[in-house]
Design an enzyme around this catalytic site. Structure first.
Site, PDB file in Angstrom:
ATOM      1  N   ASP A   9       0.847  -1.192   0.000  1.00 10.20           N
ATOM      2  CA  ASP A   9       0.000   0.000   0.000  1.00 10.20           C
ATOM      3  C   ASP A   9       0.882   1.243   0.000  1.00 10.20           C
ATOM      4  OD1 ASP A   9      -2.484   1.517   0.447  1.00 10.20           O
ATOM      5  OD2 ASP A   9      -1.698   1.805   2.473  1.00 10.20           O
ATOM      6  N   ASP A  11      -0.338   5.230   0.833  1.00  7.31           N
ATOM      7  CA  ASP A  11      -0.617   6.216   1.881  1.00  7.31           C
ATOM      8  C   ASP A  11      -0.680   5.543   3.248  1.00  7.31           C
ATOM      9  OD1 ASP A  11      -1.409   8.799   0.301  1.00  7.31           O
ATOM     10  OD2 ASP A  11      -2.457   7.161  -0.700  1.00  7.31           O
TER      11      ASP A  11
END
Length: 237
Positions: A9, A11
Site C-alpha cells: 500500500d 498512503d
C-alpha cells in the site's frame, strides 16, 4: 510454500501524505465557497480517521463534515462532481509537497529488491497521483506495477484489486504478501486469500492496528524479515 511476491500500500504505509490531503482539501473547500470555520473542521485528525477508501469517499465525507450534514445528504452529493474536479486540479500541483517517506521504507524496499522479490504498489489513490508521488519520492523504480483506485472496477477493501494485481504479477494470491496499514488492507487481503502484514504507524481510522488480524506487525518497513515470514506463513490470514 514460499511467498512469490509482495503488494504494498502507499498512503500510511510508505508515505505520510496527510499534509497533502489537508492542503488539497482546504483549497477544494475554499473553491466551493466554504466558510473558514467549515474548512477548519476538516483538519488533520478528521482526515487521518477518514482517508483510505478512495478519493470520492474522502471528498463526500469531508464535505458533509464541513457543512454538518449526513454523508449521503443530497446537497453533498450534488456538489461532488465540482469538488472532485477542483480536488484533482489541486492534488496534481501539490502532490508530494507536504508528504514524507516513512523511516525504513527505502531500505526495506531495497532489501526486498536484493532478494529478487517482485513488488507491486496497490493504493486507492488515483493511479496518476500514485505514479507521480512514487517518482517524486524516489520509490517508483522498486515496483513492477503501480495500480490506483481507478485501475479496476472496485477499490479496496474489495478483493478485486488484489486479485488483479496478483494476475499482473503472475503469482498465486495465497503466496503473495500484502503489506498495509489499515483494516481496509486486511479485509481486502483476507477476501482475496493473501497473507497480510500491517505497519503500526499508518492510518487505521483511529483504531489500534493490533486489533486487526495479521501475520505480523511492523514498526518500520525495513523490519520485514522475508525469510522468517516465509517460515511462519502457513495459511493466509
Amino acid at each position: 510454500m514460499p511467498f512469490q511476491a509482495a503488494i504494498i500500500d502507499l498512503d500510511g504505509t510508505m508515505v505520510d501524505t496527510l499534509g497533502d490531503f489537508v492542503v488539497v482539501l482546504h483549497h477544494t473547500l475554499a473553491d466551493l465557497n466554504c466558510h473558514e470555520v467549515e474548512i477548519a473542521r476538516v483538519g488533520r485528525d478528521f482526515i487521518e480517521h477518514t482517508v483510505g477508501k478512495g478519493t470520492e469517499d474522502l471528498l463526500r465525507r469531508s464535505l458533509a463534515h464541513a457543512w454538518g450534514l449526513p454523508d449521503d445528504d443530497a446537497e453533498v452529493l450534488a456538489q461532488l462532481p465540482q469538488a472532485l474536479a477542483r480536488y484533482k486540479h489541486h492534488y496534481g500541483r501539490i502532490n508530494g509537497q507536504h508528504a514524507e517517506v516513512y523511516a525504513g521504507v527505502a531500505t526495506g524496499l531495497a532489501r526486498l529488491g536484493e532478494l529478487g522479490v517482485p513488488l507491486a504498489c496497490l493504493t486507492n489513490k488515483p493511479t496518476a497521483f500514485a505514479e507521480q508521488l512514487l517518482t517524486l519520492k524516489g520509490l517508483r523504480g522498486h515496483f513492477r506495477h503501480v495500480f490506483g483506485g481507478d485501475a479496476f472496477e472496485r477499490k479496496k477493501p474489495d478483493p478485486l484489486p488484489l486479485l488483479k494485481t496478483c494476475e499482473a504479477l503472475g503469482t498465486d494470491p495465497a503466496r503473495t504478501l500484502m503489506v498495509g496499514d489499515s483494516s481496509n488492507d486486511a479485509r481486502a487481503a483476507r477476501a482475496a486469500g493473501c497473507p497480510v502484514v500491517l505497519v503500526r504507524y499508518g492510518y487505521n481510522h483511529g483504531e489500534p492496528i493490533e486489533e486487526v488480524p495479521a501475520l505480523a506487525y511492523l514498526d518500520r518497513l525495513d523490519a520485514l524479515d522475508w525469510a522468517t515470514l516465509n517460515e511462519a506463513s502457513g495459511p493466509a490470514v
